[in-house]
Scaffold this motif. Structure first.
Motif, PDB file in Angstrom:
ATOM      1  N   ILE A 398       0.849  -1.206   0.000  1.00 63.05           N
ATOM      2  CA  ILE A 398       0.000   0.000   0.000  1.00 63.05           C
ATOM      3  C   ILE A 398       0.879   1.249   0.000  1.00 63.05           C
ATOM      4  CG2 ILE A 398      -1.569   1.338   1.462  1.00 63.05           C
ATOM      5  CD1 ILE A 398      -2.915  -1.286   2.200  1.00 63.05           C
ATOM      6  N   SER A 399       1.946   1.232   0.839  1.00 61.25           N
ATOM      7  CA  SER A 399       2.847   2.396   0.899  1.00 61.25           C
ATOM      8  C   SER A 399       3.494   2.657  -0.454  1.00 61.25           C
ATOM      9  CB  SER A 399       3.907   2.146   1.970  1.00 61.25           C
ATOM     10  OG  SER A 399       4.841   3.204   2.012  1.00 61.25           O
ATOM     11  N   SER A 400       3.929   1.564  -1.120  1.00 63.76           N
ATOM     12  CA  SER A 400       4.591   1.721  -2.429  1.00 63.76           C
ATOM     13  C   SER A 400       3.611   2.241  -3.476  1.00 63.76           C
ATOM     14  CB  SER A 400       5.179   0.379  -2.851  1.00 63.76           C
ATOM     15  OG  SER A 400       5.743   0.472  -4.150  1.00 63.76           O
ATOM     16  N   TYR A 401       2.372   1.655  -3.483  1.00 67.08           N
ATOM     17  CA  TYR A 401       1.384   2.109  -4.467  1.00 67.08           C
ATOM     18  C   TYR A 401       0.972   3.558  -4.212  1.00 67.08           C
ATOM     19  CZ  TYR A 401       0.774  -2.558  -6.444  1.00 67.08           C
ATOM     20  OH  TYR A 401       0.964  -3.759  -7.060  1.00 67.08           O
ATOM     21  N   ALA A 402       0.885   3.959  -2.948  1.00 62.60           N
ATOM     22  CA  ALA A 402       0.500   5.353  -2.644  1.00 62.60           C
ATOM     23  C   ALA A 402       1.551   6.331  -3.146  1.00 62.60           C
ATOM     24  CB  ALA A 402       0.302   5.491  -1.133  1.00 62.60           C
ATOM     25  N   HIS A 403       2.852   5.964  -2.935  1.00 64.88           N
ATOM     26  CA  HIS A 403       3.939   6.836  -3.412  1.00 64.88           C
ATOM     27  C   HIS A 403       3.902   6.942  -4.934  1.00 64.88           C
ATOM     28  CE1 HIS A 403       7.837   8.804  -3.397  1.00 64.88           C
ATOM     29  NE2 HIS A 403       8.269   7.911  -4.313  1.00 64.88           N
ATOM     30  N   SER A 404       3.690   5.786  -5.604  1.00 68.05           N
ATOM     31  CA  SER A 404       3.642   5.807  -7.080  1.00 68.05           C
ATOM     32  C   SER A 404       2.449   6.615  -7.569  1.00 68.05           C
ATOM     33  CB  SER A 404       3.564   4.381  -7.610  1.00 68.05           C
ATOM     34  OG  SER A 404       4.705   3.646  -7.227  1.00 68.05           O
ATOM     35  N   GLY A 405       1.317   6.451  -6.895  1.00 68.28           N
ATOM     36  CA  GLY A 405       0.121   7.186  -7.318  1.00 68.28           C
ATOM     37  C   GLY A 405       0.309   8.686  -7.218  1.00 68.28           C
ATOM     38  N   ARG A 406       0.985   9.117  -6.173  1.00 69.79           N
ATOM     39  CA  ARG A 406       1.217  10.569  -6.035  1.00 69.79           C
ATOM     40  C   ARG A 406       2.102  11.076  -7.167  1.00 69.79           C
ATOM     41  NH1 ARG A 406       3.353  13.681  -0.558  1.00 69.79           N
ATOM     42  NH2 ARG A 406       3.247  15.797  -1.437  1.00 69.79           N
ATOM     43  N   GLN A 407       3.138  10.323  -7.509  1.00 66.10           N
ATOM     44  CA  GLN A 407       4.019  10.754  -8.609  1.00 66.10           C
ATOM     45  C   GLN A 407       3.250  10.795  -9.933  1.00 66.10           C
ATOM     46  OE1 GLN A 407       7.296   8.012  -8.470  1.00 66.10           O
ATOM     47  NE2 GLN A 407       8.447   9.261  -6.959  1.00 66.10           N
ATOM     48  N   TYR A 408       2.367   9.783 -10.140  1.00 69.99           N
ATOM     49  CA  TYR A 408       1.574   9.778 -11.377  1.00 69.99           C
ATOM     50  C   TYR A 408       0.660  11.001 -11.457  1.00 69.99           C
ATOM     51  CZ  TYR A 408       3.078   4.973 -12.254  1.00 69.99           C
ATOM     52  OH  TYR A 408       3.813   3.846 -12.495  1.00 69.99           O
ATOM     53  N   LEU A 409       0.116  11.402 -10.336  1.00 70.98           N
ATOM     54  CA  LEU A 409      -0.747  12.595 -10.329  1.00 70.98           C
ATOM     55  C   LEU A 409       0.057  13.849 -10.628  1.00 70.98           C
ATOM     56  CD1 LEU A 409      -3.080  11.869  -7.271  1.00 70.98           C
ATOM     57  CD2 LEU A 409      -3.675  11.802  -9.696  1.00 70.98           C
ATOM     58  N   ASP A 410       1.266  13.900 -10.041  1.00 73.73           N
ATOM     59  CA  ASP A 410       2.106  15.071 -10.330  1.00 73.73           C
ATOM     60  C   ASP A 410       2.448  15.153 -11.804  1.00 73.73           C
ATOM     61  OD1 ASP A 410       2.024  15.755  -7.699  1.00 73.73           O
ATOM     62  OD2 ASP A 410       3.962  14.810  -7.176  1.00 73.73           O
TER      63      ASP A 410
END
Length: 594
Positions: A398-410
């Protein structure tokens, strides 16, 4: 003056005679009434002792009727028959039963407590006995009769054994010799009659199988045909109604002596149609009371006449004697009150003992429930570390997917961000299923039975043990899933499966290529789940005592897991058994199909 005094004395004498007669009658009635109350209390105590003696034995056939070893013996398993013989022998000695034996559906005895004696029942056919036929047809029956081998009278308590197509009858024979000997120590003869008035249990040996009335020819013919009482004459008891108007007063002849007067009290017993009779000797109680009253009245009359003759000189003496008579009456009344109070206190103590017994049974059930819950929590403690590791993996994801999701949004890559969030939701569902199963397993069971999907219970148990299974590299062989519904309670069923799977994992610690196999077989009304492992086989000494409390092959084990699991399966109407195999260890969970 002399003539007038003579008239006065004559009137006083006439009144005194009438008063003396009346006093004798009244005192006799009072003494008889008090004796009647005492006799009723004695009959109640006799009946309480008889009921206690009987109830001690009634529990035995009920318990043995559901014993798996009894079913195995009825199937003809030689080892089970020998083991059951020894158990019946030990149980008969501990409860002082005359005999305990198991009869198959054809009436042949397959196991008995007296199997080592020359008079053994094993092999004898009792298909002609009413207690066998009625118990096999109706489930249970009680019959008093002479033993065909021992020729000793006793009460036969029979209950049907029925499981998996096997039928038979377990019988406990109760002889009342000790109770009769205890009654014989009393001055009050006691005996028990059945619905036909035949004496079955008695403190007077010569009265056995006499009758409390006349039997019809049909009844006599039936009794002779059934061989219930051998060649007993079935003649009337030596008891006749007394000439008194008191309905309970009878004249009794014992051992050929002179007839004696008794009060007869009848009390219904714990067996339908049986009546307890207690004879309380009247003796000279009534006559002595009447004589004492007449003497007292005559003395008062003499004192009165003496007082008339010597009015002045004897006045004080007359008053002193009257005071003494009043004091004696008060003493008698106090003694009567004390006797009544003792009986009342005895009754209160009996009620307190009954209440304490019910409370003890409730505490025993509560302790049993607490033991089941404690076993569950002990299992929960063993799997908690594995569950924690199982949760850590999706948390890290979950932590890894959350970090990736934030970068994708940026980077405005919304589609990739949505995939990451969907992965986070999937990991969250996974954590929820693990913690939910853990929470459900820890919850105290309600005890209510219903429909449970067998695969759901298996999935829950495997989920709780998944980390340990993976860590120890144990292969799980499981058939394709199905929709089999069983009659159970899911929390307790999972507890049984966790216990069995945990034991299998313990047994596989030093086994190369460890495997646990689950196999399901179902019929129209039964579902069998076999849990097998390829570890070392159980030694015969351990296999023979698997389900005995506090018997464990593990150094830190309490030996309660299998005992509790079997009790849970019994509550479900099923069984838990160890199935002999060519290799490894196999346990079978048998459930009723919903």
């Amino acid at each position: 003056m002399t003539r007038r005094l003579g008239w006065i004395l004559g009137c006083i004498l006439l009144i005194g005679i009438l008063a003396t007669l009346a006093a004798g009658i009244i005192a006799g009635r009072r003494a008889l009434a008090e004796l009647d109350r005492s006799a009723a209390a004695s009959a109640t105590l006799h009946n309480a002792v008889f009921r206690s003696e009987l109830e001690k034995f009634r529990l035995v056939p009920t318990a043995l009727a559901s014993d798996p070893e009894a079913v195995a013996a009825l199937r003809g398993d030689a080892s089970a028959i020998t083991s059951f013989d020894r158990r019946l022998e030990q149980l008969s000695g501990s409860i002082r039963a005359a005999a305990i034996y198991l009869i198959d559906s054809r009436g042949r005895t397959v196991a008995a407590s007296n199997w080592t004696l020359p008079t053994s029942f094993v092999g004898s056919n009792y298909g002609f006995r009413d207690y066998f036929r009625r118990a096999l047809a109706d489930g249970s029956f009680e019959q008093f009769a002479l033993g065909t081998v021992s020729r000793e009278p006793g009460l036969y308590l029979a209950r049907r054994v029925s499981a998996n197509g096997v039928r038979g009858v377990i019988v406990v024979k109760v002889e009342f010799t000790a109770l009769e000997a205890e009654w014989a120590q009393s001055t009050e003869p006691a005996f028990v009659t059945d619905a036909r008035g035949i004496v079955l249990v008695t403190s007077v040996p010569g009265w056995r199988f006499l009758t409390d009335g006349d039997l019809s020819p049909t009844e006599r013919t039936t009794i002779r045909r059934n061989l219930d009482f051998g060649n007993a004459p079935l003649t009337p008891l030596p008891i006749a109604a007394h000439r008194s108007r008191h309905a309970a007063m009878v004249d009794v002849t014992i051992s050929g002596g002179r007839p004696q007067t008794y009060l007869e009290n009848e009390v219904p017993t714990a067996i339908h149609g049986w009546t307890l009779h207690v004879l309380t000797p009247v003796g000279t109680v009534v006559s002595n009371a009447a004589t004492s009253a007449r003497l007292a009245t005559a003395m008062a009359l003499a004192l009165l006449m003496l007082g008339v003759w010597l009015i002045v000189r004897r006045q004080q003496r007359i008053r002193a004697r009257e005071a003494a008579a009043i004091a004696a009456q008060a003493t008698l009344e106090r003694e009567v009150d004390a006797r009544t109070r003792d009986l009342r206190e005895a009754n209160q103590r009996l009620q307190v003992e009954m209440h304490d017994r019910l409370a003890s049974e409730a505490r025993l059930q509560e302790a049993r429930d607490q033991l089941v819950q404690a076993n569950k929590l002990a299992s929960l403690g063993q799997i908690a570390a594995g569950v924690a590791h199982e949760i850590n993996q999706p948390v890290a994801a979950i932590s890894s997917y959350a970090h990736s999701g934030r970068q994708y949004l940026d980077l405005s890559r919304t589609a990739d961000a949505a995939d990451s969030f969907e992965s986070i939701a999937a990991m969250t569902d996974r954590i929820g299923s693990i913690t939910g199963e853990l929470r459900n397993f820890a919850r105290k069971a309600t005890g209510a039975l219903g429909e449970v999907r067998l695969d759901d219970a298996i999935d829950g148990a495997l989920l709780l043990l998944r980390d340990r299974i993976a860590r120890e590299a144990v292969a799980i062989e499981r058939p394709p899933g199905g929709d089999l519904l069983v009659r159970a309670e899911r929390i307790r069923l999972e507890q049984v499966l966790v216990n069995l799977l945990g034991n299998a994992l313990d047994a596989l610690e030093d086994t190369p290529e460890p495997v646990i196999s689950l196999a399901v077989a179902a019929s129209s009304d039964i579902v069998d789940l076999d849990i097998a492992n390829n570890g070392p086989m159980l030694p015969d000494a351990i296999a023979g005592s698997l389900f005995q409390p506090f018997n464990s092959s593990k150094e830190d084990g309490l030996g309660l897991g299998l005992v509790i699991s079997r009790d849970i399966m019994t509550d479900f109407g099923g069984t838990l058994t160890h199935v002999p195999a060519d290799h490894g260890v196999v346990f079978r969970v048998r459930l009723m199909r919903a």
